[in-house]
Design an enzyme around this catalytic site. Sequence first.
Site: not given
Length: 388
Positions: A11, A77, A126, A192, A268
């Site tokens: 929610d 909902d 909720d 890098h 990685e």
Amino acid sequence: MTGRRFIVEADGGSRGNPGPAGYGAVVRDGDTGQIIAEAAEYIGHATNNVAEYKGLIAGLRAAAELDPDARVDVRMDSKLVVEQMSGRWKIKHPDMRPLAAEAATVLPRAQVDYSWIPRERNKDADRLANEAMDAGKAGRQWEPKARPSATAPVTGPTVPADEPLPAPAAPRAGWAAPADLGTPTTFVLLRHGETPLTPEKRFSGSGGSDPALSEKGRWQAERAAEALAARGTVQAVVSSPMLRTRQTAETVAARLGMDVRIEDGLRELDFGAWEGLTFAEAQEQYPDDLTAWLGSAKAKPTGSTESFTTLTHRVGTARDKILARYSGKTVLVVSHVSPIKTLVRLALGAPPDALYRMELSAASLCAVQYYADGNASLRLLNDTSHLR
């Protein structure tokens, strides 16, 4: 398939629509109904729909971390989110499209079902969304009160309670956004510098020899440090734990007078038996596995435990942790080809095969900005001008 089944209830809410917003999500065991993971976050100024989509993404990620092969029943909902993600309604609003695309990448579509439930049956999600909004009103991020299970860790973009979030601060210059879009969080993504394996284009992931920077790689790191110091925008440095990224990050951080924070999720991909091989060598030795890997984000390199789907889960979690910690700041994120391309792909809402359509040079810079309404903007890609 493992046979495991999870129920995700999600929610989101906005006090003002748009206004201060947050989301909540729970993952339940499909057999017992027990809550085994929770996630919640205050996301700043946003609409109800954005918050609901953010809750869905967090719930799916939490389920995927528990078992990436499980069947997931999503219950919300929000009729809008359920119908759009089920493919029955078109996604017309431009703010919703990248969020729906991101949600669709968390788990394969065949593993996820969506259903609408009335609000009274979505009380836990909720509750968490309101807790997150209350936390945001108090100037902090939501933190779990207790783990819902002794064996399953709580997931979500949180940080340990003994490490408070810094107060939001706007970037000073450089990659700043127009004022009417609000203050974004900016990731400056630095690959890098070179290692001895880089010029030969050999697979070099998290399961190999962990090579150090070469002499040229150290030079590239110095040039990146000079360029970033000249811009004067970076406010924090976060790095993958691999040696080559730490060396690159430490070079820049020393120039900027900062410390380096390590984030394991930025490492990685593990290339398994392909580590140290060229593409041609891998194709010769493991032709079927390589073909499968190029054709599906769920396929894994020979002997590896990771696919691009798995990597997307952990990189997305790392991204959310960094966003929560450094809201409104410009963060240098030092990582590798696959994680950086994944962050760019998610920002664009692009499909998984977009990873094969990007060039990312050693010590190159990208920049992505993230906004409180859920949008992201790619500002820079594969910039190597500091190396010329």
